[in-house]
Design a protein around this motif. Structure first.
Motif, PDB file in Angstrom:
ATOM      1  N   ALA A 176    -125.505   6.887 -17.587  1.00  0.00           N
ATOM      2  CA  ALA A 176    -125.209   6.837 -15.983  1.00  0.00           C
ATOM      3  C   ALA A 176    -124.082   6.597 -15.845  1.00  0.00           C
ATOM      4  CB  ALA A 176    -126.229   6.058 -15.343  1.00  0.00           C
ATOM      5  N   THR A 177    -123.611   6.694 -14.539  1.00  0.00           N
ATOM      6  CA  THR A 177    -122.100   6.468 -14.188  1.00  0.00           C
ATOM      7  C   THR A 177    -122.137   5.015 -13.423  1.00  0.00           C
ATOM      8  OG1 THR A 177    -121.494   8.570 -13.924  1.00  0.00           O
ATOM      9  CG2 THR A 177    -119.946   7.282 -12.771  1.00  0.00           C
ATOM     10  N   VAL A 178    -121.087   4.101 -13.703  1.00  0.00           N
ATOM     11  CA  VAL A 178    -120.940   2.950 -13.261  1.00  0.00           C
ATOM     12  C   VAL A 178    -120.384   3.020 -11.707  1.00  0.00           C
ATOM     13  CG1 VAL A 178    -120.068   0.593 -13.126  1.00  0.00           C
ATOM     14  CG2 VAL A 178    -120.863   1.773 -15.271  1.00  0.00           C
ATOM     15  N   TRP A 179    -121.254   2.620 -10.811  1.00  0.00           N
ATOM     16  CA  TRP A 179    -120.664   2.552  -9.342  1.00  0.00           C
ATOM     17  C   TRP A 179    -119.758   1.209  -8.900  1.00  0.00           C
ATOM     18  CZ3 TRP A 179    -120.293   7.358  -9.009  1.00  0.00           C
ATOM     19  CH2 TRP A 179    -121.236   7.936  -8.704  1.00  0.00           C
ATOM     20  N   GLY A 187    -130.144 -17.302 -10.505  1.00  0.00           N
ATOM     21  CA  GLY A 187    -130.675 -18.501 -10.502  1.00  0.00           C
ATOM     22  C   GLY A 187    -129.760 -19.399 -11.119  1.00  0.00           C
ATOM     23  N   GLY A 188    -128.872 -19.806 -10.521  1.00  0.00           N
ATOM     24  CA  GLY A 188    -128.022 -20.932 -10.669  1.00  0.00           C
ATOM     25  C   GLY A 188    -127.170 -20.580 -12.037  1.00  0.00           C
ATOM     26  N   ARG A 189    -127.062 -19.317 -12.820  1.00  0.00           N
ATOM     27  CA  ARG A 189    -126.117 -19.310 -13.605  1.00  0.00           C
ATOM     28  C   ARG A 189    -125.533 -17.745 -13.288  1.00  0.00           C
ATOM     29  NH1 ARG A 189    -129.160 -22.820 -15.984  1.00  0.00           N
ATOM     30  NH2 ARG A 189    -131.105 -21.956 -15.192  1.00  0.00           N
ATOM     31  N   LEU A 190    -124.444 -18.035 -13.871  1.00  0.00           N
ATOM     32  CA  LEU A 190    -123.542 -16.603 -13.618  1.00  0.00           C
ATOM     33  C   LEU A 190    -124.235 -15.615 -14.704  1.00  0.00           C
ATOM     34  CD1 LEU A 190    -119.755 -17.520 -13.168  1.00  0.00           C
ATOM     35  CD2 LEU A 190    -121.756 -16.533 -11.569  1.00  0.00           C
ATOM     36  N   GLY A 191    -124.434 -14.141 -14.012  1.00  0.00           N
ATOM     37  CA  GLY A 191    -124.676 -13.072 -14.954  1.00  0.00           C
ATOM     38  C   GLY A 191    -123.936 -12.018 -14.411  1.00  0.00           C
ATOM     39  N   THR A 192    -124.143 -10.536 -14.625  1.00  0.00           N
ATOM     40  CA  THR A 192    -123.773  -9.695 -14.157  1.00  0.00           C
ATOM     41  C   THR A 192    -124.661  -8.663 -13.634  1.00  0.00           C
ATOM     42  OG1 THR A 192    -122.123  -9.561 -16.297  1.00  0.00           O
ATOM     43  CG2 THR A 192    -122.346  -7.300 -15.249  1.00  0.00           C
ATOM     44  N   GLU A 193    -124.312  -7.878 -12.572  1.00  0.00           N
ATOM     45  CA  GLU A 193    -125.098  -6.998 -12.006  1.00  0.00           C
ATOM     46  C   GLU A 193    -124.269  -5.669 -12.120  1.00  0.00           C
ATOM     47  OE1 GLU A 193    -127.428  -7.088  -8.254  1.00  0.00           O
ATOM     48  OE2 GLU A 193    -125.319  -6.490  -7.416  1.00  0.00           O
ATOM     49  N   ALA A 194    -124.962  -4.704 -12.224  1.00  0.00           N
ATOM     50  CA  ALA A 194    -124.376  -3.141 -12.239  1.00  0.00           C
ATOM     51  C   ALA A 194    -125.151  -2.325 -11.397  1.00  0.00           C
ATOM     52  CB  ALA A 194    -124.079  -2.631 -13.615  1.00  0.00           C
ATOM     53  N   ILE A 195    -124.476  -1.416 -10.497  1.00  0.00           N
ATOM     54  CA  ILE A 195    -125.253  -0.505  -9.972  1.00  0.00           C
ATOM     55  C   ILE A 195    -124.768   0.869 -10.515  1.00  0.00           C
ATOM     56  CG2 ILE A 195    -125.944   0.612  -7.778  1.00  0.00           C
ATOM     57  CD1 ILE A 195    -126.608  -2.128  -7.661  1.00  0.00           C
ATOM     58  N   VAL A 196    -125.683   1.608 -11.261  1.00  0.00           N
ATOM     59  CA  VAL A 196    -125.222   2.966 -11.776  1.00  0.00           C
ATOM     60  C   VAL A 196    -125.925   3.904 -11.140  1.00  0.00           C
ATOM     61  CG1 VAL A 196    -124.814   1.623 -13.871  1.00  0.00           C
ATOM     62  CG2 VAL A 196    -127.083   2.818 -13.635  1.00  0.00           C
ATOM     63  N   GLY A 197    -125.779   5.414 -11.445  1.00  0.00           N
ATOM     64  CA  GLY A 197    -125.971   6.260 -10.803  1.00  0.00           C
ATOM     65  C   GLY A 197    -125.975   7.622 -11.541  1.00  0.00           C
ATOM     66  N   ASP A 198    -126.909   8.569 -11.465  1.00  0.00           N
ATOM     67  CA  ASP A 198    -126.799  10.003 -11.694  1.00  0.00           C
ATOM     68  C   ASP A 198    -127.013  10.884 -10.708  1.00  0.00           C
ATOM     69  OD1 ASP A 198    -129.486   9.921 -11.702  1.00  0.00           O
ATOM     70  OD2 ASP A 198    -130.009   9.963 -13.904  1.00  0.00           O
TER      71      ASP A 198
END
Ligand code: ADP
Ligand code: MG
Length: 815
Positions: A176-179, A187-198
């Protein structure tokens, strides 16, 4: 897309069932009601979808799985699997693939001069010192280690979906493509979120603990995701999927199954894969096979060089499974070779003292206790006493859940040693645990007869045999004079029971007549240490105690040289620990609860989440959590911190303060075994609980509920996956450690259960706890081989002998 002779969800399901059956040893235990009933439905479905010809080859009329012997079941299952996965020959692309197997053995070029399997990986083109040091972090230093550096999993490009086709709970691949990608607070800790689409829609993907990914995923980049799809707040989400950035529109790999390797800072999937490929294709064909051909044939195992290649770069999931089976067999077999040899060894060593069982003393002991033994304790004690009444040295594992009463049983055996004019020792992994045992045992013995205290650490019981009975606590913190005195008494025979840490007793104490050694908390004490112990002059009886419920597979592996006694019930009347899985929104309520209990004078544990990358990252995270809790949440309370990077003196001192109630809350990483008895601690708060194995959760939970107060185990999980939720539900309602261990078997692998590293055993990378059938075969083959060639002296066993020695040497260093 892969095509199979038969297709459809029912085919996939049958393949899964066959795999499960294999892992469960063809016991027909996978399908409720039996596999035959399932097959009838399968036949019907196959007819409906036009696959009846292959279906009738699978189950001819009158076929009954239940009626087959296990070996016949295995053969049928293998055949069926082949039928279901074989590719029609009229497809040119797949025909090419299937004819590529078996891999034609290309004549390998001779190794470059001076290079061997044990050469450092810097000898490989493209690996310089800095790359090598990154690999070293992953335990890969030599070419051999690179060959055995297996992918964690394979991305399955054959199972590619579009977003609208994603199924919850299944592993799938998405291109998919990263938007948008950003750092988020999970939950109190840093993480990554990505929205992807096709072209069919959008979907969210999240990674815990990896905020740096956000920068790597630029808008409009093409991203491959592989992993399980879960649901969060009603929407589908990829949870910590494997990922790879694509450079162009094209699929990056000709192979359907692309290896995903463990990574570390500065090592990226593509380069690791490229280097692995170079090493595997260059070196795997040069591996000699240490398994005797006879064993390989009997057990239907792939040759080693092919197995290594297929484990990294499989032609199909079937060949990957075959490779895994071969390599898992190797691991189990090599362990069994060592274990079985040691068992033969100790059975042949010189005799131990045979104790006369003094029934009067036993009765007196029993009457002195404020409770009566449970039937399980009775049974275990009887087994132990039977062993020690013989000259063949006892070598027994006493397994029982936390609080099941092992120490009392061991005490009875230690008394018996003393009554027979022998000495005993009890060894614990830490000073605090040794102290705890000393207190427990002296309390028990004080009920039997007067106790005269010579010093706090040397107790004398004039009315107990051998009149007087003398016991001592030997710890590193003793003054030199006191230590010397105890050591002197041990040599002279003036002390009958010495309690201390493994290290101290093994290093610094000689005994006049050592009759019985009890080792507590076994998993830190490996097979090799046990045999070292036996070589310590006298040939004492050895009893090993562990609170970790160990499924049979593991017991045979870790303790294959021991006989087994199990205490499988708790004394009656224990107040159950209340276990509660809390929603993220209830975090504050959890803190309030902790605060309230501390207000009542109690104490609490907080266990930080498991971080698999490394112990140092884990320690850092624990420091951060400790800081957060002590500055923001409980600034008015006394908190302590415990992590694996601290010196053992620091660890001991923190644990001691907690035990002495100078701390209200003990924050700790999961790597630290908080094996202490703090009856006043009543709350165990576990962060990231969804990521622990059930047995581990159960061990944590066992740290509370050890006193008179009602105790609680609170489980926090930010956005648990489907399996995480299942585990949390199970731990919430199940108190039986053995049941949990068995569940664990199916949900997770042995690495989770407890590190083989700690146990002094060779690494298990491919073998799983669930490989019961494979283990039994490996064990039988090892025993058979040793019976025919005990010292592996025959020329055809030369490679094997070398391999056994290598593996056991490596394992011993770790232990
Ligand atoms: P373990 O070593 O298996 O964790 P312990 O031997 O320390 O367990 O026993 C835990 C507690 O239970 C101790 O306080 C012990 O006195 C008590 N206990 C042991 N056996 C029994 C029994 N049969 N009935 C009641 N209490 C018992
Ligand atoms: Mg104990």
């Amino acid at each position: 897309m892969r095509t199979t002779a038969a297709s459809g969800p029912h085919v996939e399901a049958l393949l899964k069932i066959l795999e499960l059956e294999r892992s469960k040893g063809y016991g027909d235990v996978v399908v409720v009601g039996g596999l035959d009933r399932y097959l009838q439905n399968y036949l019907k479905k196959a007819r409906d979808t036009g696959g009846s010809s292959s279906a009738s080859r699978i189950c001819p009329p009158d076929f009954r799985y239940a009626a087959l012997a296990k070996e016949q079941r295995r053969q049928w299952a293998e055949k069926t699997r082949r039928l279901l996965t074989e590719r029609p020959s009229d497809k040119p692309s797949s025909a090419k693939k299937s004819s590529a197997r078996p891999v034609p053995v290309k004549q390998a070029p001779p190794p470059p001069p001076g290079m061997t399997l044990d050469s450092p990986i810097t000898a490989v083109k493209g690996i310089g010192p800095s790359m090598a040091s990154r690999f070293a972090k992953l335990g890969v230093r030599t070419i051999r280690e690179m060959l055995y550096f297996f992918p964690r999993r394979h991305m399955d490009y054959g199972n590619q979906r579009r977003i609208s086709e994603l199924d919850v709970g299944l592993e799938q691949t998405l291109v998919a493509t990263v938007w948008e990608a950003r750092q988020v607070n999970l939950g109190g800790r840093l993480g990554t979120e990505a929205i992807v689409g096709d072209e069919t829609g959008n979907v969210r993907a999240v990674w815990f603990n990896q905020p740096y990914l956000a920068q790597r995923f630029r808008t409009n980049a093409r991203l491959v995701l592989f992993g399980k799809v879960g649901v969060y707040k009603g929407k589908k989400v990829f949870e910590s999927p494997e990922w790879e950035l694509l450079e162009s529109e094209a699929l990056p790999h000709a192979d359907m199954l692309v290896p995903v390797y463990p990574l570390t800072e500065g090592l990226y999937p593509r380069s690791v894969r490229r280097l692995a490929k170079a090493v595997v294709s260059g070196w795997a064909p040069r591996l000699g096979d240490h398994l005797p051909g006879e064993v390989r044939n009997r057990c239907a195992l792939m040759p080693l060089s092919e197995a290594i290649q297929q484990a990294h770069f499989p032609d199909s999931s079937e060949s990957r499974n075959e490779a895994r089976r071969r390599l898992a067999f190797d691991e189990l077999f090599l362990i069994q070779m060592g274990v079985a040899a040691r068992k033969l060894e100790w059975q042949e060593t010189q005799a131990s003292a045979a104790f006369r069982i003094d029934d009067d003393l036993l009765r007196r002991f029993g009457h002195g206790l404020p409770f009566s033994f449970t039937p399980a304790q009775e049974r275990a004690l009887k087994e132990i006493l039977t062993d020690v009444s013989q000259t063949r040295p006892m070598s027994r594992l006493l397994e029982g859940d936390v609080g099941s009463g092992k120490t009392v049983v061991a005490t009875a055996a230690l008394m018996m040693a003393a009554a027979n004019g022998c000495q005993g020792v009890l060894m614990a992994p830490t000073e605090i645990l040794a102290e705890q045992h000393f207190n427990t045992i002296s309390t028990i013995l004080s009920r039997l007869g007067l106790c005269e205290e010579e010093s706090g650490l040397l107790l004398r019981f004039p009315s107990l045999p051998p009149y007087p009975f003398v016991m001592a606590l030997l710890t590193g913190s003793l003054k030199a004079g006191a230590k010397r005195k105890i050591q002197k008494q041990a040599v002279e025979g003036g002390v009958h029971l010495v309690i201390g840490t493994h290290a101290l007793i093994q290093k610094s104490v000689e005994f006049r007549k050592l009759g019985l050694v009890v080792v507590d908390e076994q998993h830190r004490f490996g097979v090799l240490q046990r045999s070292a112990l036996r070589q310590k002059g006298a040939n004492p009886h050895v009893l090993v105690m562990t609170a970790t419920p160990i499924p049979r597979t593991l017991a045979l592996t870790l303790y294959g040289d021991l006989d087994l006694s199990v205490i499988d019930e708790l004394p009656p009347g224990r107040v159950a620990i209340e276990t509660k899985w809390l929603e993220p929104a209830q975090r504050q309520a959890a803190y309030n609860f902790v605060r309230r209990k501390i207000g009542e004078g109690r104490q609490a544990f907080v266990v930080c989440p498991l971080i698999e990358e490394s112990e140092s990252i884990e320690a850092k995270a624990a420091v951060a959590e400790y800081k957060r809790l002590s500055e923001e949440i409980f600034p008015d309370l006394r908190l302590g911190l415990l992590h694996g990077r601290m010196s053992s003196a620091d660890k001991e001192s923190v644990m001691r303060s907690f035990k002495d109630r100078q701390l209200d809350i003990l924050v700790s990483t999961p790597v630290v075994e908080v094996g202490i008895d703090v009856p006043n601690a009543v709350v165990m708060l576990i962060e990231g609980a969804d990521r622990f194995g059930l047995s581990q959760l159960h061990q944590f939970r066992g740290r509370v509920g050890r006193g008179e107060h009602k105790s609680y185990c609170l489980l926090l999980a930010e956005s648990p996956s489907f399996e995480g939720r299942e585990r949390l539900k199970i731990i919430e309602r199940t108190r039986d450690g053995f049941l949990l261990a068995e569940e664990d078997l199916w949900l997770r692998g042995p690495g989770e259960f407890f590190g083989t590293q700690q146990s002094g055993l060779p690494d298990l990378r491919m073998a799983r706890l669930s490989d019961v059938a494979l283990l039994e075969i490996a064990r039988a083959e090892a025993i058979r081989l040793l019976a025919s060639d005990r010292g592996l002296k025959r020329p055809e066993h030369r490679l094997l002998a070398k391999e056994v020695a290598r593996v056991w040497r490596a394992g011993g260093e770790a232990g």
